[in-house]
Design a protein around this motif. Structure first.
Motif, PDB file in Angstrom:
ATOM      1  N   TYR A   9      35.210  56.355   6.802  1.00 29.85           N
ATOM      2  CA  TYR A   9      34.958  55.827   8.139  1.00 29.85           C
ATOM      3  C   TYR A   9      34.439  54.400   8.132  1.00 29.85           C
ATOM      4  O   TYR A   9      34.504  53.707   9.133  1.00 29.85           O
ATOM      5  CB  TYR A   9      34.022  56.752   8.902  1.00 29.85           C
ATOM      6  CG  TYR A   9      34.636  58.113   9.156  1.00 29.85           C
ATOM      7  CD1 TYR A   9      36.017  58.295   9.165  1.00 29.85           C
ATOM      8  CD2 TYR A   9      33.854  59.214   9.374  1.00 29.85           C
ATOM      9  CE1 TYR A   9      36.584  59.531   9.396  1.00 29.85           C
ATOM     10  CE2 TYR A   9      34.412  60.469   9.617  1.00 29.85           C
ATOM     11  CZ  TYR A   9      35.779  60.614   9.627  1.00 29.85           C
ATOM     12  OH  TYR A   9      36.339  61.838   9.860  1.00 29.85           O
ATOM     13  N   SER A  10      33.957  53.933   6.999  1.00 29.91           N
ATOM     14  CA  SER A  10      33.477  52.551   6.920  1.00 29.91           C
ATOM     15  C   SER A  10      34.613  51.534   6.981  1.00 29.91           C
ATOM     16  O   SER A  10      34.383  50.378   7.296  1.00 29.91           O
ATOM     17  CB  SER A  10      32.675  52.352   5.634  1.00 29.91           C
ATOM     18  OG  SER A  10      33.496  52.590   4.509  1.00 29.91           O
ATOM     19  N   GLU A  11      35.839  51.969   6.680  1.00 24.83           N
ATOM     20  CA  GLU A  11      36.995  51.068   6.688  1.00 24.83           C
ATOM     21  C   GLU A  11      38.100  51.599   7.581  1.00 24.83           C
ATOM     22  O   GLU A  11      39.283  51.389   7.316  1.00 24.83           O
ATOM     23  CB  GLU A  11      37.521  50.899   5.266  1.00 24.83           C
ATOM     24  CG  GLU A  11      36.522  50.310   4.306  1.00 24.83           C
ATOM     25  CD  GLU A  11      37.058  50.244   2.892  1.00 24.83           C
ATOM     26  OE1 GLU A  11      38.283  50.264   2.709  1.00 24.83           O
ATOM     27  OE2 GLU A  11      36.236  50.183   1.973  1.00 24.83           O
ATOM     28  N   ILE A  12      37.747  52.281   8.640  1.00 26.55           N
ATOM     29  CA  ILE A  12      38.710  53.006   9.454  1.00 26.55           C
ATOM     30  C   ILE A  12      39.809  52.125  10.036  1.00 26.55           C
ATOM     31  O   ILE A  12      40.972  52.505  10.061  1.00 26.55           O
ATOM     32  CB  ILE A  12      37.999  53.822  10.560  1.00 26.55           C
ATOM     33  CG1 ILE A  12      38.959  54.792  11.234  1.00 26.55           C
ATOM     34  CG2 ILE A  12      37.370  52.932  11.593  1.00 26.55           C
ATOM     35  CD1 ILE A  12      39.196  56.017  10.461  1.00 26.55           C
ATOM     36  N   SER A  13      39.478  50.934  10.488  1.00 25.40           N
ATOM     37  CA  SER A  13      40.495  50.092  11.137  1.00 25.40           C
ATOM     38  C   SER A  13      41.626  49.733  10.181  1.00 25.40           C
ATOM     39  O   SER A  13      42.798  49.730  10.573  1.00 25.40           O
ATOM     40  CB  SER A  13      39.873  48.838  11.740  1.00 25.40           C
ATOM     41  OG  SER A  13      39.297  48.034  10.740  1.00 25.40           O
ATOM     42  N   THR A  39      37.299  51.008  20.753  1.00 28.13           N
ATOM     43  CA  THR A  39      37.533  49.982  19.740  1.00 28.13           C
ATOM     44  C   THR A  39      38.910  49.327  19.887  1.00 28.13           C
ATOM     45  O   THR A  39      39.838  49.898  20.469  1.00 28.13           O
ATOM     46  CB  THR A  39      37.427  50.575  18.327  1.00 28.13           C
ATOM     47  OG1 THR A  39      38.428  51.571  18.180  1.00 28.13           O
ATOM     48  CG2 THR A  39      36.045  51.163  18.085  1.00 28.13           C
ATOM     49  N   LYS A  40      39.005  48.142  19.317  1.00 24.78           N
ATOM     50  CA  LYS A  40      40.265  47.408  19.330  1.00 24.78           C
ATOM     51  C   LYS A  40      41.335  48.166  18.549  1.00 24.78           C
ATOM     52  O   LYS A  40      42.483  48.284  18.992  1.00 24.78           O
ATOM     53  CB  LYS A  40      40.043  46.012  18.738  1.00 24.78           C
ATOM     54  CG  LYS A  40      41.256  45.127  18.763  1.00 24.78           C
ATOM     55  CD  LYS A  40      40.927  43.740  18.217  1.00 24.78           C
ATOM     56  CE  LYS A  40      42.163  42.864  18.211  1.00 24.78           C
ATOM     57  NZ  LYS A  40      41.889  41.526  17.695  1.00 24.78           N
ATOM     58  N   TRP A  41      41.005  48.671  17.352  1.00 31.13           N
ATOM     59  CA  TRP A  41      42.001  49.367  16.524  1.00 31.13           C
ATOM     60  C   TRP A  41      42.538  50.607  17.222  1.00 31.13           C
ATOM     61  O   TRP A  41      43.692  50.964  17.050  1.00 31.13           O
ATOM     62  CB  TRP A  41      41.465  49.695  15.126  1.00 31.13           C
ATOM     63  CG  TRP A  41      40.223  50.526  15.065  1.00 31.13           C
ATOM     64  CD1 TRP A  41      38.943  50.079  14.900  1.00 31.13           C
ATOM     65  CD2 TRP A  41      40.128  51.957  15.143  1.00 31.13           C
ATOM     66  NE1 TRP A  41      38.061  51.135  14.878  1.00 31.13           N
ATOM     67  CE2 TRP A  41      38.765  52.307  15.029  1.00 31.13           C
ATOM     68  CE3 TRP A  41      41.052  52.981  15.299  1.00 31.13           C
ATOM     69  CZ2 TRP A  41      38.311  53.624  15.060  1.00 31.13           C
ATOM     70  CZ3 TRP A  41      40.600  54.291  15.331  1.00 31.13           C
ATOM     71  CH2 TRP A  41      39.251  54.596  15.214  1.00 31.13           C
TER      72      TRP A  41
END
Length: 79
Positions: A9-13, A39-41
């Motif tokens: 989840y720390s790098e989800i985008s 969120t944008k992503w």
């Protein structure tokens, strides 16, 4: 090609963007991710998925005594 992804989840985008790109190449990608509709992503990639299945309640993993602090969903990018 098919992939199931439960990304960190720390790098989800970055993971969601990669899943979207793989879907554009004709792959089926299924993801278990936090439901982060603010969120944008989410709006750039997840909203283009064929299916979004929201999970009722909060996930709880076997070895942890508390539930996840956020809602989750299954995102399905179909080719």
């Amino acid at each position: 090609g098919r992939s199931y992804v439960n990304p960190p989840y720390s790098e989800i985008s970055n993971w969601v963007k990669k899943a979207f790109e793989e879907h554009q190449k004709g792959k089926l990608v299924v993801m278990l991710i936090p439901s982060r509709t603010d969120t944008k992503w989410w709006h750039e990639h997840v909203m283009q998925a064929k299916e979004i299945r929201f999970i009722k309640g909060r996930l709880k993993f076997d070895e942890h005594k508390n539930n996840a602090p956020f809602p989750s969903c299954i995102v399905i990018f179909k080719p």
